[in-house]
Design a protein around this motif. Structure first.
Motif, PDB file in Angstrom:
ATOM      1  N   THR A  44       1.040  -1.175  -0.053  1.00 20.88           N
ATOM      2  CA  THR A  44       0.297  -0.141  -0.065  1.00 20.88           C
ATOM      3  C   THR A  44       0.482   1.486   0.108  1.00 20.88           C
ATOM      4  N   PRO A  45       0.685   2.451  -1.226  1.00 19.00           N
ATOM      5  CA  PRO A  45       1.346   3.364  -1.384  1.00 19.00           C
ATOM      6  C   PRO A  45       1.081   4.335   0.010  1.00 19.00           C
ATOM      7  N   THR A  46       2.638   4.420   0.497  1.00 17.69           N
ATOM      8  CA  THR A  46       1.976   5.679   2.252  1.00 17.69           C
ATOM      9  C   THR A  46       2.652   6.946   1.921  1.00 17.69           C
ATOM     10  N   GLY A  47       2.666   7.554   0.310  1.00 11.54           N
ATOM     11  CA  GLY A  47       2.092   8.823   0.391  1.00 11.54           C
ATOM     12  C   GLY A  47       3.223   9.285  -0.360  1.00 11.54           C
ATOM     13  N   HIS A  48       4.437   8.892   0.987  1.00 10.36           N
ATOM     14  CA  HIS A  48       5.861   9.355   1.068  1.00 10.36           C
ATOM     15  C   HIS A  48       6.354   8.863  -0.554  1.00 10.36           C
ATOM     16  N   ALA A  49       7.020   9.834  -1.295  1.00 14.08           N
ATOM     17  CA  ALA A  49       7.815   8.697  -2.448  1.00 14.08           C
ATOM     18  C   ALA A  49       8.756   8.249  -2.102  1.00 14.08           C
ATOM     19  N   ALA A  50      10.022   8.317  -1.605  1.00 16.89           N
ATOM     20  CA  ALA A  50      11.202   8.015  -1.519  1.00 16.89           C
ATOM     21  C   ALA A  50      10.544   6.717  -0.616  1.00 16.89           C
ATOM     22  N   VAL A  51      10.133   6.728   0.322  1.00 11.54           N
ATOM     23  CA  VAL A  51       9.284   5.291   1.491  1.00 11.54           C
ATOM     24  C   VAL A  51       8.650   4.892   0.236  1.00 11.54           C
ATOM     25  N   ASP A  52       7.787   4.801  -1.057  1.00 15.75           N
ATOM     26  CA  ASP A  52       7.437   4.120  -0.947  1.00 15.75           C
ATOM     27  C   ASP A  52       7.967   3.659  -2.133  1.00 15.75           C
ATOM     28  N   ALA A  53       9.125   3.907  -3.480  1.00 11.43           N
ATOM     29  CA  ALA A  53      10.387   3.952  -4.375  1.00 11.43           C
ATOM     30  C   ALA A  53      10.688   2.368  -3.141  1.00 11.43           C
ATOM     31  N   ARG A  54      11.144   2.760  -1.963  1.00 12.30           N
ATOM     32  CA  ARG A  54      12.106   1.326  -1.326  1.00 12.30           C
ATOM     33  C   ARG A  54      11.268   0.375  -1.500  1.00 12.30           C
ATOM     34  N   LEU A  55      10.069   0.177  -0.640  1.00  6.30           N
ATOM     35  CA  LEU A  55       8.977  -0.248  -0.382  1.00  6.30           C
ATOM     36  C   LEU A  55       8.617  -1.595  -1.952  1.00  6.30           C
ATOM     37  N   GLU A  56       9.109  -0.518  -3.217  1.00  3.84           N
ATOM     38  CA  GLU A  56       8.661  -1.237  -4.424  1.00  3.84           C
ATOM     39  C   GLU A  56       9.763  -1.877  -4.622  1.00  3.84           C
ATOM     40  N   ARG A  57      10.792  -2.074  -4.533  1.00  3.46           N
ATOM     41  CA  ARG A  57      11.869  -2.385  -4.593  1.00  3.46           C
ATOM     42  C   ARG A  57      11.821  -4.015  -3.987  1.00  3.46           C
ATOM     43  N   LEU A  58      10.930  -3.908  -2.868  1.00  7.50           N
ATOM     44  CA  LEU A  58      10.408  -5.487  -2.509  1.00  7.50           C
ATOM     45  C   LEU A  58      10.315  -6.601  -3.479  1.00  7.50           C
ATOM     46  N   ALA A  59       9.707  -6.021  -4.489  1.00  9.83           N
ATOM     47  CA  ALA A  59       9.064  -6.547  -5.662  1.00  9.83           C
ATOM     48  C   ALA A  59       9.963  -6.979  -6.720  1.00  9.83           C
ATOM     49  N   ASP A  60      11.346  -7.158  -6.290  1.00  6.93           N
ATOM     50  CA  ASP A  60      12.643  -7.894  -6.585  1.00  6.93           C
ATOM     51  C   ASP A  60      12.665  -9.135  -6.362  1.00  6.93           C
ATOM     52  N   ALA A  61      11.877  -9.032  -5.490  1.00  2.00           N
ATOM     53  CA  ALA A  61      12.814 -10.470  -4.576  1.00  2.00           C
ATOM     54  C   ALA A  61      11.550 -11.671  -4.969  1.00  2.00           C
ATOM     55  N   ASP A  62      10.645 -11.365  -5.774  1.00  4.73           N
ATOM     56  CA  ASP A  62      10.069 -11.789  -6.071  1.00  4.73           C
ATOM     57  C   ASP A  62       9.954 -13.053  -7.564  1.00  4.73           C
ATOM     58  N   HIS A  63      10.639 -12.117  -8.222  1.00  5.85           N
ATOM     59  CA  HIS A  63      11.342 -12.994  -9.445  1.00  5.85           C
ATOM     60  C   HIS A  63      13.217 -13.753  -8.437  1.00  5.85           C
TER      61      HIS A  63
END
Length: 112
Positions: A44-63
């Motif tokens: 879920t996006p936090t609204g803080h762009a820098a934090v959201d970018a870090r959390l999206e990096r977690l998707a890299d672990a899926d592969h």
């Protein structure tokens, strides 16, 4: 190789891969580790762009295979710590009228 052939009326001999009913056998269970698969966790996006970018990096672990997850998790953790640390940093000095020292200006002695 053999020249032997079954005589007419002799039932065929089944092989381990083919049961007697003529249907192929189900594949034997593999003991190899499963390949990478997305966990399907919603971020879920936090609204803080820098934090959201870090959390999206977690998707890299899926592969990645499981042994590659730690690198991604550590990278995200470092980034989130940096974001939290930046909240404690002093804000940038707000420029005032020329000649007026800033509240955060440490180049002047403000005790006078």
């Amino acid at each position: 190789m053999s020249d032997w052939t079954p005589e007419a009326g002799t039932p065929p001999v089944s092989t381990p891969d083919e049961p007697e009913d003529g249907e192929p056998a189900a594949a034997a269970p593999s003991h190899e580790p499963a390949g990478p698969a997305p966990l399907g966790i919603v971020r879920t996006p936090t609204g803080h762009a820098a934090v959201d970018a870090r959390l999206e990096r977690l998707a890299d672990a899926d592969h990645l295979p499981a042994d590659g997850h730690i690198e991604v998790y550590e990278d995200v953790h470092r980034g989130l710590r940096a974001e939290l640390t930046s909240l404690d940093a002093r804000p940038a000095a707000v420029p005032g009228p020329p000649g007026t020292p800033s509240a955060y200006d440490n180049t002047h002695d403000h005790r006078s």
